[in-house]
Design a protein around this motif. Sequence first.
Motif, PDB file in Angstrom:
ATOM      1  N   ILE A 128       0.886  -1.163   0.000  1.00 27.26           N
ATOM      2  CA  ILE A 128       0.000   0.000   0.000  1.00 27.26           C
ATOM      3  C   ILE A 128       0.922   1.211   0.000  1.00 27.26           C
ATOM      4  N   ASP A 129       0.957   1.903  -1.118  1.00 27.33           N
ATOM      5  CA  ASP A 129       1.828   3.067  -1.298  1.00 27.33           C
ATOM      6  C   ASP A 129       0.948   4.306  -1.398  1.00 27.33           C
ATOM      7  N   LEU A 130       0.846   5.037  -0.312  1.00 27.62           N
ATOM      8  CA  LEU A 130      -0.001   6.224  -0.313  1.00 27.62           C
ATOM      9  C   LEU A 130       0.478   7.258  -1.314  1.00 27.62           C
ATOM     10  N   ARG A 131       1.773   7.304  -1.547  1.00 28.21           N
ATOM     11  CA  ARG A 131       2.298   8.254  -2.542  1.00 28.21           C
ATOM     12  C   ARG A 131       1.766   7.913  -3.931  1.00 28.21           C
ATOM     13  N   ALA A 132       1.690   6.621  -4.242  1.00 19.67           N
ATOM     14  CA  ALA A 132       1.160   6.215  -5.546  1.00 19.67           C
ATOM     15  C   ALA A 132      -0.320   6.572  -5.651  1.00 19.67           C
ATOM     16  N   PHE A 133      -1.057   6.415  -4.559  1.00 15.45           N
ATOM     17  CA  PHE A 133      -2.456   6.827  -4.569  1.00 15.45           C
ATOM     18  C   PHE A 133      -2.566   8.320  -4.886  1.00 15.45           C
ATOM     19  N   ALA A 134      -1.698   9.110  -4.240  1.00 17.16           N
ATOM     20  CA  ALA A 134      -1.733  10.560  -4.464  1.00 17.16           C
ATOM     21  C   ALA A 134      -1.384  10.897  -5.905  1.00 17.16           C
ATOM     22  N   ARG A 135      -0.397  10.210  -6.434  1.00 20.80           N
ATOM     23  CA  ARG A 135      -0.016  10.422  -7.834  1.00 20.80           C
ATOM     24  C   ARG A 135      -1.192  10.156  -8.760  1.00 20.80           C
ATOM     25  N   ASP A 136      -2.027   9.184  -8.374  1.00 18.40           N
ATOM     26  CA  ASP A 136      -3.143   8.776  -9.219  1.00 18.40           C
ATOM     27  C   ASP A 136      -4.453   9.469  -8.853  1.00 18.40           C
ATOM     28  N   GLY A 137      -4.392  10.509  -8.034  1.00 21.56           N
ATOM     29  CA  GLY A 137      -5.578  11.322  -7.818  1.00 21.56           C
ATOM     30  C   GLY A 137      -6.139  11.387  -6.421  1.00 21.56           C
ATOM     31  N   MET A 138      -5.694  10.525  -5.503  1.00 16.17           N
ATOM     32  CA  MET A 138      -6.168  10.621  -4.132  1.00 16.17           C
ATOM     33  C   MET A 138      -5.586  11.877  -3.492  1.00 16.17           C
ATOM     34  N   ARG A 139      -6.356  12.546  -2.654  1.00 16.50           N
ATOM     35  CA  ARG A 139      -5.879  13.736  -1.975  1.00 16.50           C
ATOM     36  C   ARG A 139      -5.416  13.366  -0.570  1.00 16.50           C
ATOM     37  N   LEU A 140      -4.137  13.566  -0.301  1.00 11.09           N
ATOM     38  CA  LEU A 140      -3.577  13.261   1.012  1.00 11.09           C
ATOM     39  C   LEU A 140      -3.455  14.530   1.840  1.00 11.09           C
ATOM     40  N   HIS A 141      -3.712  14.390   3.137  1.00 11.71           N
ATOM     41  CA  HIS A 141      -3.603  15.491   4.090  1.00 11.71           C
ATOM     42  C   HIS A 141      -2.869  14.983   5.326  1.00 11.71           C
ATOM     43  N   VAL A 144       7.404   8.043  -5.372  1.00 15.13           N
ATOM     44  CA  VAL A 144       6.807   8.390  -6.664  1.00 15.13           C
ATOM     45  C   VAL A 144       6.038   9.703  -6.610  1.00 15.13           C
ATOM     46  N   TRP A 145       5.973  10.313  -5.429  1.00 10.71           N
ATOM     47  CA  TRP A 145       5.220  11.557  -5.266  1.00 10.71           C
ATOM     48  C   TRP A 145       5.687  12.242  -4.000  1.00 10.71           C
ATOM     49  N   GLU A 146       5.758  13.540  -4.057  1.00 10.91           N
ATOM     50  CA  GLU A 146       6.108  14.331  -2.882  1.00 10.91           C
ATOM     51  C   GLU A 146       5.025  15.374  -2.648  1.00 10.91           C
ATOM     52  N   PRO A 147       4.627  15.568  -1.397  1.00  9.46           N
ATOM     53  CA  PRO A 147       3.573  16.554  -1.131  1.00  9.46           C
ATOM     54  C   PRO A 147       4.055  17.982  -1.346  1.00  9.46           C
ATOM     55  N   LEU A 187     -12.435  21.527   7.414  1.00  8.47           N
ATOM     56  CA  LEU A 187     -11.580  20.512   8.024  1.00  8.47           C
ATOM     57  C   LEU A 187     -10.201  21.107   8.252  1.00  8.47           C
ATOM     58  N   GLU A 188      -9.651  20.876   9.428  1.00 11.23           N
ATOM     59  CA  GLU A 188      -8.346  21.427   9.777  1.00 11.23           C
ATOM     60  C   GLU A 188      -7.342  20.293   9.935  1.00 11.23           C
ATOM     61  N   PHE A 189      -6.181  20.438   9.271  1.00 10.76           N
ATOM     62  CA  PHE A 189      -5.179  19.382   9.246  1.00 10.76           C
ATOM     63  C   PHE A 189      -3.846  19.876   9.805  1.00 10.76           C
ATOM     64  N   ALA A 190      -3.107  18.950  10.409  1.00 12.73           N
ATOM     65  CA  ALA A 190      -1.757  19.267  10.874  1.00 12.73           C
ATOM     66  C   ALA A 190      -0.808  19.326   9.685  1.00 12.73           C
ATOM     67  N   ASP A 191       0.265  20.067   9.858  1.00 12.95           N
ATOM     68  CA  ASP A 191       1.271  20.183   8.808  1.00 12.95           C
ATOM     69  C   ASP A 191       2.314  19.073   8.966  1.00 12.95           C
ATOM     70  N   ASP A 192       1.858  17.814   8.902  1.00 16.38           N
ATOM     71  CA  ASP A 192       2.773  16.702   9.148  1.00 16.38           C
ATOM     72  C   ASP A 192       2.696  15.610   8.078  1.00 16.38           C
ATOM     73  N   LEU A 193       2.099  15.932   6.918  1.00 17.41           N
ATOM     74  CA  LEU A 193       1.950  14.909   5.875  1.00 17.41           C
ATOM     75  C   LEU A 193       3.301  14.381   5.425  1.00 17.41           C
ATOM     76  N   LYS A 194       4.224  15.263   5.083  1.00 22.26           N
ATOM     77  CA  LYS A 194       5.532  14.808   4.595  1.00 22.26           C
ATOM     78  C   LYS A 194       6.261  13.996   5.659  1.00 22.26           C
ATOM     79  N   VAL A 195       6.211  14.469   6.889  1.00 21.69           N
ATOM     80  CA  VAL A 195       6.877  13.749   7.980  1.00 21.69           C
ATOM     81  C   VAL A 195       6.293  12.347   8.126  1.00 21.69           C
TER      82      VAL A 195
END
Length: 443
Positions: free
Chosen positions: A256-269, A330-333, A286-294
């Motif tokens: 399960i590669d969340l980066r690949a999902f994001a590359r293919d259109g899923m929105r990650l937060h 395969v993807w960077e936020p 919706l309020e999100f922490a600034d910790d996606l990349k981490v």
Amino acid sequence: MSAPRLAGAHFPVAVVGGGQAGLSVSYCLRERGIEHVVLERNRVGHEWRERRWDSFCLVTPNWQCKLPGYPYQGDDPDGFMVRDEIIRYLEGYVAFFQPPLREGVAVTGLRRGAGGVFELSTGEGEFTADQVVVAAGPYHTPSIPRMAERLPAGVEQLHSSRYRNPDQLPDGAVLVVGTGQSGCQIAEDLHLTGRQVHLAVGSAPRVARFYRGRDCVAWLDDMGYYGKSIDEFDDASAVRMRVNHYVTGRDGGRDIDLRAFARDGMRLHGRLTGIGGSDGTDGTRLEFADDLKVNLDRADAVAEGIKDSIDAHITARKITAPDEPRYVPVWEPAEQAPDLDLEAAGITSVVWSTGFTRDHRWVEIPAFDGRGYPMHWRGATSTPGLYFLGLPWQYSWGSGRFEAVGRDAEFLANHIDVSRRMADVCGTLTGAPSGLASALPIG
């Protein structure tokens, strides 16, 4: 075997819970000739049947399904049983050794009575037992954060335990909160059908499905990871609370590669931290922490660290295994806004993959710590005759799963047998102090 009568009865051992843990200890008790009863609130397989989605499958290979006396029965040991196959496996286990099982009987109270005998209350009356094994699992009550109350009434909300398939949700985008195994697999399930998915990413680690020609589970099994005891960790309490690595057995197993999902259109937060609105009263943003990349980087680091361990194992034992290039993201936020407007994003439903809380209120015995976790050593508590079975990391990584629950059941059955024999000699049930507990034979 006919179901035993409960009201007014007395049993040497009562087992509360008829899932894989309760059935495992029942088998082990029967092998030792110890009379007992197994009480299941619903029916065997209920958790798999009623609290798993349609495409659910195991994340560990079938060969790790080895309940006592009943290893995996199919012809695909390296595959991953789907939900209905898991249910059939458990039902087959019941048919195989016919435990003294009562289904549809909930235990509503457990007390220590006069002379140390346990008193159990059920919908069919009260009965007593010399010893009790609580095998009701750790996942009792779905946990949904209070912030959910701030979402607009028109947004469909459900816990992951109630999710079945994408068609049960209204048209529109879906927010999945949580990236443990359930959250990631549900997000994938929705994503594969073309739904727009927003995923609030937490700190769960990940693991590769395959590496250097084998399933990573097989490598880790060879390396002894699943047999490593909780006693080998300095931070045992923290280890027991760790989130499992996310991976999937779907379609033969894959990462399960969340980066690949994001590359293919899923929105990650990042983590969902709040639900609010411009006037402070509604829940339109919706309020999100600034910790996606981490969080993504840390999950990848864990997966790569496991590969490092596998590489070292291969080298040390001079094992012939194909080389494999390492993972390249395969993807960077990109920098994202800290909040998201529900209506603008078209989000019409939320799946809360935020875990469960334990509910042992019916156990009226002081056997828990300040967080409500059972205090035990390998399942044996300081209350003579009271045991727990099927807890994550009860003794090893595999304790809460098909892989090692049988080993824990063997240990407790031996403990129960020794205690019973001591009671016969001494005339009273005696709890095993730490010295005796450590000397008990391990099954």
